[in-house]
Design an enzyme around this catalytic site. Structure first.
Site, PDB file in Angstrom:
ATOM      1  N   ALA A  73       0.753  -1.166   0.022  1.00  0.00           N
ATOM      2  CA  ALA A  73       0.056   0.027  -0.072  1.00  0.00           C
ATOM      3  C   ALA A  73       0.824   1.093   0.039  1.00  0.00           C
ATOM      4  CB  ALA A  73      -0.918  -0.179   1.262  1.00  0.00           C
ATOM      5  N   THR A  74       2.172   1.205   0.643  1.00  0.00           N
ATOM      6  CA  THR A  74       2.825   2.566   0.495  1.00  0.00           C
ATOM      7  C   THR A  74       3.211   2.816  -0.802  1.00  0.00           C
ATOM      8  OG1 THR A  74       3.912   1.718   2.649  1.00  0.00           O
ATOM      9  CG2 THR A  74       5.258   3.440   1.357  1.00  0.00           C
ATOM     10  N   GLN A 181      -6.841  -0.771   5.091  1.00  0.00           N
ATOM     11  CA  GLN A 181      -7.619  -1.283   6.404  1.00  0.00           C
ATOM     12  C   GLN A 181      -9.073  -1.906   6.256  1.00  0.00           C
ATOM     13  OE1 GLN A 181      -6.207  -1.941   9.402  1.00  0.00           O
ATOM     14  NE2 GLN A 181      -4.141  -0.813   9.066  1.00  0.00           N
ATOM     15  N   ALA A 202      -1.796  -7.013   0.758  1.00  0.00           N
ATOM     16  CA  ALA A 202      -2.239  -8.354   1.018  1.00  0.00           C
ATOM     17  C   ALA A 202      -2.182  -8.361   2.523  1.00  0.00           C
ATOM     18  CB  ALA A 202      -1.943  -9.396   0.133  1.00  0.00           C
ATOM     19  N   HIS A 203      -1.151  -8.046   2.958  1.00  0.00           N
ATOM     20  CA  HIS A 203      -0.715  -8.475   4.414  1.00  0.00           C
ATOM     21  C   HIS A 203      -1.608  -7.840   5.526  1.00  0.00           C
ATOM     22  CE1 HIS A 203       1.413  -5.067   6.507  1.00  0.00           C
ATOM     23  NE2 HIS A 203       1.584  -4.644   5.202  1.00  0.00           N
ATOM     24  N   CYS A 329       3.020   5.446  14.611  1.00  0.00           N
ATOM     25  CA  CYS A 329       2.784   3.932  13.809  1.00  0.00           C
ATOM     26  C   CYS A 329       4.288   3.917  13.517  1.00  0.00           C
ATOM     27  CB  CYS A 329       1.893   4.400  12.728  1.00  0.00           C
ATOM     28  SG  CYS A 329       1.826   3.020  11.597  1.00  0.00           S
TER      29      CYS A 329
HETATM   30  C1  LIG Z   1      -0.373  -0.746   6.660  1.00  0.00           C
HETATM   31  C2  LIG Z   1      -0.909   0.605   5.793  1.00  0.00           C
HETATM   32  C3  LIG Z   1      -0.217   1.146   4.977  1.00  0.00           C
HETATM   33  C4  LIG Z   1       0.883   0.517   4.400  1.00  0.00           C
HETATM   34  O1  LIG Z   1       1.059  -0.554   3.740  1.00  0.00           O
HETATM   35  P1  LIG Z   1       2.315  -1.585   3.182  1.00  0.00           P
HETATM   36  O2  LIG Z   1       1.701  -2.607   2.302  1.00  0.00           O
HETATM   37  O3  LIG Z   1       2.632  -2.102   4.538  1.00  0.00           O
HETATM   38  O4  LIG Z   1       3.175  -0.720   2.634  1.00  0.00           O
HETATM   39  C5  LIG Z   1      -0.696   2.347   4.185  1.00  0.00           C
HETATM   40  N1  LIG Z   1      -2.009   2.872   4.463  1.00  0.00           N
HETATM   41  C6  LIG Z   1      -2.737   2.022   5.659  1.00  0.00           C
HETATM   42  C7  LIG Z   1      -3.875   2.894   5.944  1.00  0.00           C
HETATM   43  C8  LIG Z   1      -2.267   1.081   6.293  1.00  0.00           C
HETATM   44  O5  LIG Z   1      -2.896   0.567   7.165  1.00  0.00           O
END
Ligand SMILES: *Cc1c(COP(=O)(O)O)cnc(C)c1O
Length: 394
Positions: A73-74, A181, A202-203, A329
């Site tokens: 997601a980053t 989330q 995915a994680h 965080c």
């Molecule tokens: C965990 C998270 C991210 C980052 O996701 P990664 O896959 O770990 O890079 C971005 N935005 C939100 C809201 C998250 O909870």
């Protein structure tokens, strides 16, 4: 019970056995590169990747070809903001986001400011919600993108994405949502919310780390995106690089499992979360409040501020429970959570907060254990700070 009890499911989740089963062959006999066009190993890999694309697309109600694979997601957030800023530079320079966003959004927006873009970071109310009227006022002729998360990673608070999407559509501005989330936990229908770009990983939904995706709308409107990773032209040239086939296959299996289990998971986790919340508020002496507790949240998340207690001390006293504190965080930093501060909490209140996230596998027994343990540690800490002798010892 297996210790430590894991209540940090907003940070990451355990892989579902269905996900691991799907991934294992990709580490063994099915090791092909999905971009290899000349042999069966490549075709197999491509087929597996395309099946996952269909599975992930189905979970959010979009077409498979609107999914771009990323590393998480980053990266999806970076690609969305930088990619839109670059592609629409001729149309405008203004981006709007919100103070409680993940750092992957806020830091990227700040970077874009150094590149000459104008960024508006909207405040939130005490519940963590953005004000629609304020958002409407902030949109100007120069605005190209609004980025508002679906669910907050620290509190679980749900933003009014459908209203935001409708407003953005009406004003002709693109709408990106970091739904990391929310996806797999609650229904995330991209069409009814009018989302144009959406980040996920995915994680956070019982899949592997290092596999993410960005949804990029192809019709009404067709979103243009400037690539931020150049190379072999993978992912319709939006994101080059050899695909993480095992990770993507795991993501697909996680999406499939989420589609099957979402309603049941949500009901189960909500009941456990509510039990945990009620139990903690009753068992831990002194004043406490649930951050964002007055409004709609993710079913699995609670964030509680305990007056007069430090979350770091609480956590140090219970090594058999894995949860997360109201401090930043990013674990390297000890500053109070920017999310809780934006909701109007004092530094002390933010530092006195704990976040618990229950999972698909959390049990009632584990919840009861956590309530008892937190209450016990809180009593000890309060006794310690109450006695002058203990103060002298510190
Ligand atoms: C965990 C998270 C991210 C980052 O996701 P990664 O896959 O770990 O890079 C971005 N935005 C939100 C809201 C998250 O909870």
């Amino acid at each position: 019970m297996q210790f430590p009890l894991y209540f940090d499911n907003n940070a990451t989740t355990q892989c579902d056995p269905r996900v691991i089963d799907a991934m294992l062959p990709c580490f063994g006999a099915r090791y092909g590169n999905a971009a290899s066009r000349g042999h069966t190993l490549g075709w197999q890999a491509e087929e597996a990747v395309e099946q996952s694309r269909t599975q992930v697309a189905a979970l959010i109600g979009v077409e498979a070809r609107e999914i771009v694979w990323t590393s998480g997601a980053t990266e999806s957030d970076n690609l969305a903001l930088k990619g839109v800023a670059e592609a629409y530079a001729g149309k405008g320079q203004h981006i709007i986001t919100v103070a409680t966003e993940h750092k992957a959004i806020l830091d990227t927006a700040q970077y874009l400011e150094t590149q000459g873009r104008r960024v508006t970071v909207l405040p939130v109310d005490a519940n963590g919600l953005v004000d629609i009227g304020q958002l409407a006022d902030a949109i100007g002729p120069d605005t190209i993108l609004v980025s508002v998360m679906w669910a907050n990673n620290e509190t679980g608070v749900l933003q009014p994405v459908a209203e935001i999407g409708a407003l953005c559509r009406e004003r002709g501005v693109l709408f990106h949502s970091d739904a990391t989330q929310a996806v797999g936990k609650i229904p995330t229908d991209v069409q009814s919310a009018n989302v144009d770009l959406l980040s996920m990983t995915a994680h956070k939904m019982y899949g592997p780390k290092g596999a993410g995706a960005l949804y990029v709308r192809r019709r009404n409107p067709r979103v243009s995106l400037a690539a931020q990773m150049h190379g072999g032209g993978h992912e319709r040239s939006m994101r080059s690089g050899t695909l993480n086939v095992p990770g993507i296959v795991g993501f697909g299996a996680a999406a499939q499992a989420a589609r099957e289990d979402l309603a049941a998971d949500a009901a189960r986790t909500r009941a456990l979360r509510d039990t945990l919340e009620r139990g903690l508020l009753a068992a831990v002496g002194g004043a406490a409040r649930v951050n964002g507790g007055a409004i709609e949240r993710l079913p699995s998340t609670t964030n509680i501020s305990f007056d007069g207690l430090a979350s770091d001390a609480l956590m140090a006293g219970m090594p058999d429970v894995a949860c997360s504190s109201g401090s930043a965080c990013s674990s390297a930093s000890i500053s109070p959570s920017h999310v809780l501060r934006a909701m109007g909490l004092s530094d002390a209140a933010a530092h006195g907060s704990l976040r618990f996230g229950v999972s698909r596998w959390t049990t009632e027994e584990e919840v009861e254990f956590v309530i008892g343990r937190v209450a016990q540690v809180a009593r000890k800490l309060r006794a310690l700070t109450a006695t002058p002798k203990a103060m002298a010892l510190r």
